[in-house]
Write an enzyme that holds these catalytic residues in place. Structure first.
Site, PDB file in Angstrom:
ATOM      1  N   GLU A 122       0.830  -1.193  -0.002  1.00 27.95           N
ATOM      2  CA  GLU A 122       0.003  -0.093   0.000  1.00 27.95           C
ATOM      3  C   GLU A 122       1.045   1.212  -0.118  1.00 27.95           C
ATOM      4  O   GLU A 122       1.368   1.500  -1.138  1.00 27.95           O
ATOM      5  CB  GLU A 122      -0.812  -0.083   1.286  1.00 27.95           C
ATOM      6  CG  GLU A 122      -1.920  -0.917   1.041  1.00 27.95           C
ATOM      7  CD  GLU A 122      -3.208  -0.410   0.408  1.00 27.95           C
ATOM      8  OE1 GLU A 122      -3.274   0.642  -0.042  1.00 27.95           O
ATOM      9  OE2 GLU A 122      -4.116  -1.326  -0.071  1.00 27.95           O
ATOM     10  N   LYS A 144      -5.126  -2.442  -6.143  1.00 25.10           N
ATOM     11  CA  LYS A 144      -4.838  -2.400  -4.541  1.00 25.10           C
ATOM     12  C   LYS A 144      -6.159  -2.830  -3.953  1.00 25.10           C
ATOM     13  O   LYS A 144      -6.255  -3.574  -3.067  1.00 25.10           O
ATOM     14  CB  LYS A 144      -4.380  -1.281  -3.792  1.00 25.10           C
ATOM     15  CG  LYS A 144      -2.863  -0.913  -4.414  1.00 25.10           C
ATOM     16  CD  LYS A 144      -2.310   0.336  -3.913  1.00 25.10           C
ATOM     17  CE  LYS A 144      -0.778   0.578  -3.841  1.00 25.10           C
ATOM     18  NZ  LYS A 144      -0.321   1.526  -3.664  1.00 25.10           N
TER      19      LYS A 144
END
Length: 317
Positions: A122, A144
């Site tokens: 992340e 993501k």
């Protein structure tokens, strides 16, 4: 689930360990006293810098584990060795964009069944808040999110570390594009330059990651890196540099429509970069929402003496 008993050493596997943030995470985990394993992939081939980096980690006390993303069983065996898996696979268009490879890691963790926490790659803008993002840069957030959905569907405990601009890419250059060094005479200012942005030294991001990965307070939570003294506008960042050098830069304010003009004629990585800059410096996506003390890294870990941007910029003098 997800909390790790105090007093016991936490074992961590770092994936993407030779990368830009990955190598810092390995060092931070070792410094934190974690039993640190590093994934060594046969695909490394003749990449001598990466090979030497891996063996430098070994010298520092990390253990190398061989596994490949093209061999599911090897990944299962690797994750079976540890309590926590941290991924730092690259997700920027001008390097290599590998976000979805992590789905193979999720499958392995799910099958192994022993992992108490997974931290996927992340370390940037918070993907659930970026549903409106411009293409092609939004691909990073969409992918993501796909990885997050897989983690949550598999019931794997997680921590998502998000929320700051890497100082080497955004602070040293006073947020100018296409350079990593401070400008000598002229600086472009995005809009009025008064949108709050968050900057963090990459080594500090790694330290926060190493601290949060076995913290029971952060299981199944998002941890935001928003150190109070490093929440600055672009104007404030430029002022810090001007004060350090004693020189005033010639500033040009760029309106949003001009910043986005001709975007469709650019190369894809450049388009992605423009989009990301737009969301950060014009929309203020890093600071347009409240973050509680229980979810902010510098509040959770006050013992990390994070680097301020005036100190950071001094190295360019």
């Amino acid at each position: 689930m997800g909390g790790i008993k105090s007093g016991e050493k936490t074992s961590v596997l770092v994936v993407g360990a030779t990368g830009y943030l990955g190598k810092r995470i390995v060092r931070a985990c070792l410094a934190e006293g974690h039993e640190t394993y590093v994934l060594q992939r046969p695909e490394i081939g003749l990449d001598i810098e990466k090979v030497q980096l891996l063996f430098s980690f070994k010298k520092l006390g990390a253990r190398l584990v061989e596994a490949s993303f093209s061999d599911h069983q090897s990944l299962v065996s690797a994750v079976k060795l540890v309590d926590v898996v941290v991924s730092a696979m690259s997700g920027v268009h001008f390097r290599s964009h590998n976000i979805l490879v992590q789905l193979k890691l999720v499958e392995a963790i799910k099958e192994a069944g022993n992992v108490k926490r997974f931290l996927p790659s992340e370390f940037g803008m918070d993907p659930p808040r970026m549903g409106h993002a411009l293409p092609p840069g939004r691909e990073t957030f969409d992918q993501k999110l796909e990885v997050r959905h897989a983690i949550e569907a598999a019931g794997i405990p997680y921590t998502y570390v998000v929320g700051a601009c890497f100082a080497a890419y955004f602070a040293g250059n006073l947020s100018q594009m296409e350079t990593l060094l401070p400008p000598k005479k002229k600086a472009n200012i995005y809009g009025d330059g008064n949108v709050k942005v968050v900057f963090a030294d990459e080594d500090d991001i790694a330290k926060y990651t190493a601290k949060t990965l076995d913290d029971p307070r952060t299981v199944n939570k998002t941890v935001y890196i928003r150190p109070q003294d490093n929440v600055l506008t672009q104007n404030e960042l430029v002022k810090i540099w001007e004060k350090l050098t004693g020189n005033d830069l010639e500033k040009t304010n760029i309106a949003a429509k001009d910043f986005l003009a001709n975007i469709e004629h650019m190369e894809i990585p450049h388009q992605a970069g423009i989009g990301h800059f737009y969301h950060i410096f014009y929309e203020g996506c890093l600071t347009d929402h409240k973050v509680g003390e229980d979810e902010e890294a510098s509040s959770l870990y006050p013992d990390v003496k994070y680097r301020r941007m005036d100190d950071y910029l001094r190295m360019f003098l």
